[in-house]
Design an enzyme around this catalytic site. Sequence first.
Site, short mmCIF file in Angstrom:
data_model
loop_
_atom_site.label_atom_id
_atom_site.label_comp_id
_atom_site.label_asym_id
_atom_site.label_seq_id
_atom_site.Cartn_x
_atom_site.Cartn_y
_atom_site.Cartn_z
N THR A 12 1.47 -0.81 -0.11
CA THR A 12 0.02 0.12 -0.04
C THR A 12 0.69 1.55 0.05
O THR A 12 0.82 2.05 -0.54
CB THR A 12 -0.89 0.09 1.14
OG1 THR A 12 -2.15 -1.27 1.42
CG2 THR A 12 -1.63 1.13 1.38
N ASP A 55 1.39 -7.21 -4.11
CA ASP A 55 0.67 -6.68 -3.11
C ASP A 55 1.11 -8.15 -2.56
O ASP A 55 1.24 -9.02 -2.94
CB ASP A 55 -0.33 -6.97 -3.93
CG ASP A 55 -1.46 -6.29 -3.01
OD1 ASP A 55 -1.62 -7.66 -1.56
OD2 ASP A 55 -2.86 -6.01 -3.12
N SER A 56 1.04 -7.50 -1.51
CA SER A 56 1.76 -7.90 -0.26
C SER A 56 1.35 -9.88 0.42
O SER A 56 2.14 -10.72 0.01
CB SER A 56 2.05 -8.00 0.96
OG SER A 56 0.51 -8.12 2.03
N SER A 57 -0.21 -9.64 -0.60
CA SER A 57 -0.90 -11.22 -0.84
C SER A 57 -0.28 -12.26 -1.59
O SER A 57 -1.46 -13.31 -1.41
CB SER A 57 -2.32 -10.98 -1.24
OG SER A 57 -3.52 -9.82 0.26
N ASP A 88 -0.41 -7.03 4.49
CA ASP A 88 -0.99 -7.94 5.21
C ASP A 88 -0.22 -9.85 5.01
O ASP A 88 -0.92 -9.85 6.61
CB ASP A 88 -2.11 -8.32 3.75
CG ASP A 88 -3.39 -7.47 3.27
OD1 ASP A 88 -3.48 -6.84 4.68
OD2 ASP A 88 -3.98 -7.50 2.61
#
Length: 329
Positions: A12, A55-57, A88
Amino acid sequence: MKKILLLQTGGTISMQLNSNGPELDPERWGDLLYKQIPELSTVAELEADKVFFEDSSDVNRSHWKMLAESIYKQYENYDGFVVLHGTDTMAYTASALSFALLNSSKPIIFTGSQVPMSKLRSDARRNLVNAVELATQHIPEIAICFNDHLFRGNRSSKMSIGDFDAFSSPNYPHLAEIGIDINLSENILEPKGSFECNPVFDDSIFVLKLHPNLKSEYLNWLDLKKIKVVILEAFGSGNMPVKGDYNLLPFIEKCQDRGVHVIITSQAAYDAVKLNQYSSGRAARKRGAISAGEMTMEATITKTMYLLGQNLEEQNFRNQFEKNLAGER
């Protein structure tokens, strides 16, 4: 002035706002960083490197390996490291690196934000400035800096989706508090040996969250030929149902017979799993189950994957899991 390497992995903190909402923009993050926070140049001599941009997901063991190796290759060139990462799975990556990079004598500080840096009311600026300043201190830890706190990475969990105070360290004191001054804790670890890099992780694990009315017959579909460890997220201090259709002890016996380790952690964030406290825990332990103690779920998972990557014999795996390797227990 200390020389600090800023490692970008996405998240983010690196997102840009547009008509579709916040999105990752790998081309603009560096420009935004240096234009919006020029005061960083008064804190440290800063250089930046993009390791990956996700994105860390979507971050997994291959990214942990890339990040660990990137730090190891550049380790002698810098006094400290700051890793920008999505919130996350930040605690997972920080935990994984605590095992992959044992005995670091230099600070490796993770940070990120709940709101993109490009938004007016963002926590990104404060977190990044704090992280860079902490990376100039004598903090030989892999840690998470968030909302004026510093936590040991493998003792941390994300607790909130919407608050700036997103992280907590349930079973260990903060490593530092940041106010007008930076107050470092006496609990900061010193390295116990030579610095090493061993970022091999085996993901042959399965995590099962227990709940009332979970029928043990549903577990028959698990292919234990492909699984090396089952992590049971049990109740309280490691309790589980042991009666009727919900009895999980036969499943633990089946895992033991197939050479599959069973590790028991808790759905409660605070305090420790103690398998000798109640009868169901004692029965599970008698059948070979291993306690995760007070470790977080993130540390339990990443430590398990790390130890599996070492191809240890059964008893050696148990011994190493129950041992404190990097301040995780």
